[in-house]
Enzyme design. Structure first.
Site, short mmCIF file in Angstrom:
data_model
loop_
_atom_site.label_atom_id
_atom_site.label_comp_id
_atom_site.label_asym_id
_atom_site.label_seq_id
_atom_site.Cartn_x
_atom_site.Cartn_y
_atom_site.Cartn_z
N ASP A 51 127.11 -62.26 150.86
CA ASP A 51 127.90 -62.10 149.58
C ASP A 51 127.68 -63.67 148.97
O ASP A 51 127.82 -64.51 149.57
CB ASP A 51 129.44 -62.20 150.12
CG ASP A 51 130.36 -61.63 148.92
OD1 ASP A 51 130.58 -62.28 148.06
OD2 ASP A 51 131.04 -60.49 148.83
N TYR A 106 136.60 -56.90 132.31
CA TYR A 106 135.42 -56.81 132.74
C TYR A 106 134.65 -58.14 131.82
O TYR A 106 133.95 -58.96 131.86
CB TYR A 106 134.57 -55.61 132.70
CG TYR A 106 133.08 -55.60 132.53
CD1 TYR A 106 132.41 -56.35 133.43
CD2 TYR A 106 132.44 -55.06 131.52
CE1 TYR A 106 130.89 -56.47 133.50
CE2 TYR A 106 130.94 -55.44 131.50
CZ TYR A 106 130.22 -55.88 132.43
OH TYR A 106 128.94 -55.93 132.37
N LYS A 128 133.26 -61.93 132.23
CA LYS A 128 131.89 -62.13 131.77
C LYS A 128 131.96 -63.41 130.79
O LYS A 128 131.13 -64.36 130.51
CB LYS A 128 131.11 -61.19 131.11
CG LYS A 128 130.86 -59.93 132.16
CD LYS A 128 129.47 -60.50 132.71
CE LYS A 128 129.17 -59.72 134.18
NZ LYS A 128 127.79 -59.64 134.51
N1 LIG Z 1 124.52 -51.54 133.40
C1 LIG Z 1 124.96 -51.66 132.23
O1 LIG Z 1 124.78 -50.84 131.05
C2 LIG Z 1 125.00 -53.18 132.07
C3 LIG Z 1 125.22 -53.65 130.54
C4 LIG Z 1 125.50 -54.84 130.14
C5 LIG Z 1 125.44 -55.76 131.57
N2 LIG Z 1 125.42 -55.38 132.79
C6 LIG Z 1 125.61 -56.73 133.76
O2 LIG Z 1 124.13 -56.51 134.33
C7 LIG Z 1 124.43 -56.64 135.98
C8 LIG Z 1 123.73 -55.52 136.68
O3 LIG Z 1 124.58 -54.42 136.16
P1 LIG Z 1 123.89 -53.17 137.20
O4 LIG Z 1 124.13 -51.77 136.06
O5 LIG Z 1 122.55 -53.14 137.45
O6 LIG Z 1 124.98 -53.22 138.22
P2 LIG Z 1 124.73 -52.95 139.92
O7 LIG Z 1 126.07 -52.58 140.24
O8 LIG Z 1 123.56 -51.60 140.10
O9 LIG Z 1 124.22 -54.17 140.42
C9 LIG Z 1 125.04 -55.20 140.77
C10 LIG Z 1 124.48 -55.80 142.07
O10 LIG Z 1 124.94 -56.69 142.54
C11 LIG Z 1 125.30 -56.68 144.02
N3 LIG Z 1 126.86 -57.47 144.07
C12 LIG Z 1 127.98 -57.43 143.47
N4 LIG Z 1 128.72 -58.28 143.80
C13 LIG Z 1 127.94 -59.15 144.83
C14 LIG Z 1 128.42 -60.49 145.48
N5 LIG Z 1 129.60 -61.02 145.39
N6 LIG Z 1 127.52 -60.79 146.49
C15 LIG Z 1 126.19 -60.44 146.44
N7 LIG Z 1 125.88 -59.22 145.68
C16 LIG Z 1 126.79 -58.55 144.81
C17 LIG Z 1 125.68 -55.33 143.97
O11 LIG Z 1 125.43 -54.81 145.50
C18 LIG Z 1 124.53 -54.62 143.26
O12 LIG Z 1 123.27 -54.58 143.99
C19 LIG Z 1 125.85 -56.81 135.96
O13 LIG Z 1 126.12 -58.15 135.92
C20 LIG Z 1 126.55 -56.29 134.95
O14 LIG Z 1 127.84 -56.91 134.36
C21 LIG Z 1 125.11 -54.13 132.74
O1 LIG Z 2 131.68 -39.34 131.35
C1 LIG Z 2 131.49 -39.84 130.49
C2 LIG Z 2 131.08 -41.29 130.61
C3 LIG Z 2 131.13 -42.15 129.44
N1 LIG Z 2 131.56 -41.78 128.47
C4 LIG Z 2 131.33 -42.50 127.07
O2 LIG Z 2 129.92 -42.89 126.99
C5 LIG Z 2 130.08 -44.10 126.29
C6 LIG Z 2 129.09 -45.09 127.30
O3 LIG Z 2 130.07 -45.21 128.64
P1 LIG Z 2 129.31 -45.93 129.94
O4 LIG Z 2 130.46 -45.89 130.88
O5 LIG Z 2 128.01 -45.13 130.24
O6 LIG Z 2 128.97 -47.48 129.36
P2 LIG Z 2 130.14 -48.57 128.72
O7 LIG Z 2 130.00 -48.58 127.20
O8 LIG Z 2 131.44 -48.28 129.41
O9 LIG Z 2 129.71 -49.88 129.60
C7 LIG Z 2 128.18 -50.03 129.92
O10 LIG Z 2 127.83 -51.08 128.99
C8 LIG Z 2 128.63 -52.20 128.59
C9 LIG Z 2 127.92 -53.04 127.35
O11 LIG Z 2 128.27 -52.43 126.10
C10 LIG Z 2 128.83 -52.92 129.77
O12 LIG Z 2 128.36 -54.09 129.82
C11 LIG Z 2 129.12 -52.22 130.97
O13 LIG Z 2 128.49 -52.98 132.15
C12 LIG Z 2 128.36 -50.92 131.25
O14 LIG Z 2 128.85 -50.14 132.08
C13 LIG Z 2 131.34 -44.68 126.11
O15 LIG Z 2 131.80 -44.60 125.01
C14 LIG Z 2 132.28 -43.63 127.19
O16 LIG Z 2 133.36 -43.67 126.77
C15 LIG Z 2 131.96 -40.33 128.09
O17 LIG Z 2 132.25 -39.96 126.94
N2 LIG Z 2 131.85 -39.42 129.25
#
Ligand SMILES: NC(=O)c1ccc[n+]([C@@H]2O[C@H](COP(=O)([O-])OP(=O)(O)OC[C@H]3O[C@@H](n4cnc5c(N)ncnc54)[C@H](O)[C@@H]3O)[C@@H](O)[C@H]2O)c1
Ligand SMILES: O=c1ccn([C@@H]2O[C@H](COP(=O)(O)OP(=O)(O)O[C@H]3O[C@H](CO)[C@H](O)[C@H](O)[C@H]3O)[C@@H](O)[C@H]2O)c(=O)[nH]1
Length: 326
Positions: A50, A140, A144
């Site tokens: 962690d 969230y 950030k």
């Molecule tokens: N998925 C998206 O659409 C999206 C959009 C914008 C920003 N982000 C950011 O990008 C990053 C990665 O997102 P993701 O979708 O790959 O998420 P993810 O959950 O798949 O990856 C996060 C990883 O971090 C590890 N982790 C979390 N807390 C930890 C800790 N305390 N110590 C060590 N490891 C830890 C988890 O095990 C995981 O492997 C995140 O910071 C998220 O906020 C994601």
């Molecule tokens: O079952 C579902 C899931 C999602 N949505 C909608 O689809 C859109 C996308 O939702 P996601 O949950 O796929 O993604 P978010 O937009 O909530 O968030 C993602 O993108 C963000 C940036 O835009 C963040 O950084 C975050 O980590 C990442 O999860 C949203 O309008 C949500 O309301 C639905 O209608 N039905």
């Protein structure tokens, strides 16, 4: 000279590790596996620790010469953060504080950070540029933003330069179909939609169709995970050249409504995907679309997979090949 990737076993982290390995970077991964998978990365130096454990993180920095860090590890679900703000502050903010402290102790002075569109909150105009007001509408996004501010002061105080990448909605998978998105439980729209043709769920729910958008459903900017990966490479190159700290949006500049995403997935999978309208999900802004001009101009970032169809096709290949994930 190695690059430490925190959260490297997660969705975006594992794709970025693959991208960096393809260009012969030496990678160290730290991941507590709370939402990641060891099988998603092939690295010799994998620490399942962690990030908040300062002694253990310090050991990683003692065992390797780490020149820069790419920091993905975080809790990252908008909806969950509304219910569990403590967990979000603890993992995201305290995690960043511990990481920066250990970087400072070891003289590591470059960090590329996963920020998010959620820092902007509910913007009044579109597309969003980096100088828009920062008013998160959920814990969230708040955490950030706090992490971004912390980096600013650590730069001022200790000379740790950063690139903060505010990404919009990551989607898609590596074209090999060998790695992809595998969240448990899944909350993201595209993988949830694809669970229907996989036979894992009967229908998808649309969270609200009364938003002020063309069809009433939320609009998001979906960016291919491999385009995100290449942006991290460009951001690290930028810091290596000695450039100052910066913030960049990463999106593809096109907004798609929830209904449009469902319709595209119907075409790609050749499957009727039933959809039912539910109430809005708390904390969701109506429209989030990026201007990524700055990243293109300053980082020389060149996204290659901008079509929603390509993004869903790549995601579909991964899910079809690996219906149960890793
Ligand atoms: N998925 C998206 O659409 C999206 C959009 C914008 C920003 N982000 C950011 O990008 C990053 C990665 O997102 P993701 O979708 O790959 O998420 P993810 O959950 O798949 O990856 C996060 C990883 O971090 C590890 N982790 C979390 N807390 C930890 C800790 N305390 N110590 C060590 N490891 C830890 C988890 O095990 C995981 O492997 C995140 O910071 C998220 O906020 C994601
Ligand atoms: O079952 C579902 C899931 C999602 N949505 C909608 O689809 C859109 C996308 O939702 P996601 O949950 O796929 O993604 P978010 O937009 O909530 O968030 C993602 O993108 C963000 C940036 O835009 C963040 O950084 C975050 O980590 C990442 O999860 C949203 O309008 C949500 O309301 C639905 O209608 N039905």
């Amino acid at each position: 000279m190695a690059v430490l990737v925190t959260g490297g076993a997660g969705y975006i982290g594992s794709h970025t590790v693959q991208y960096l390995q393809d260009r012969d970077e030496e990678i160290i991964v730290v991941d507590n596996l709370q939402s990641g998978y060891h099988d998603a990365v092939k690295v010799k130096a994998f620490y399942s620790i962690d990030l908040r454990n300062e002694q253990e993180l310090d050991r990683v920095f003692k065992e390797h010469h780490i020149s820069g860090v790419i920091h993905f590890a975080a809790n990252s679900l908008v909806g969950e953060s509304m219910e569990k703000p403590y967990e979000y502050y603890h993992n995201n903010v305290f995690g960043m504080m511990t990481l920066l402290k250990v970087m400072k102790d070891h003289g590591t002075n470059k960090i590329v950070f996963s920020s998010t569109a959620a820092t902007y909150g509910e913007p009044k105009e579109s597309p969003i540029t980096e100088n828009f007001p920062l008013n998160p509408t959920n814990p969230y996004g708040e955490t950030k933003l706090a992490m971004e501010k912390m980096m600013k002061w650590f730069d001022r105080g200790y000379g740790i330069r950063y690139v903060s990448l505010r990404y919009f909605n990551a989607a898609g998978a590596h074209y090999s179909g060998l790695i992809g998105e595998a969240h448990e439980p899944e909350t993201h729209l595209i993988p949830l939609i694809l669970q229907v043709p996989l036979g894992k769920r009967k229908k998808v729910y649309i969270f609200g169709d009364d938003y002020d958008t063309k069809d009433g459903t939320c609009i998001r900017d979906y960016i291919h995970v491999m385009d995100l990966a290449s942006a991290h490479g460009k951001a690290m190159d930028y810091l290596r050249k000695g450039n100052p700290s910066e913030v960049f949006n990463l999106g593809n500049g096109k907004g798609y409504s929830v209904k449009e995403v469902i319709n595209t997935a119907r075409v790609i999978t050749d499957h009727w995907i039933p959809a039912e309208v539910e109430q809005r999900r708390p904390g969701d802004p109506a429209v989030l679309v990026a201007s990524s001009r700055k990243a293109k101009e300053i980082l020389g970032w060149n996204p290659r997979y901008e079509e929603l169809g390509t993004i869903i096709e790549d995601a579909w290949r991964w899910h079809k090949n690996n219906p149960d994930g890793y």
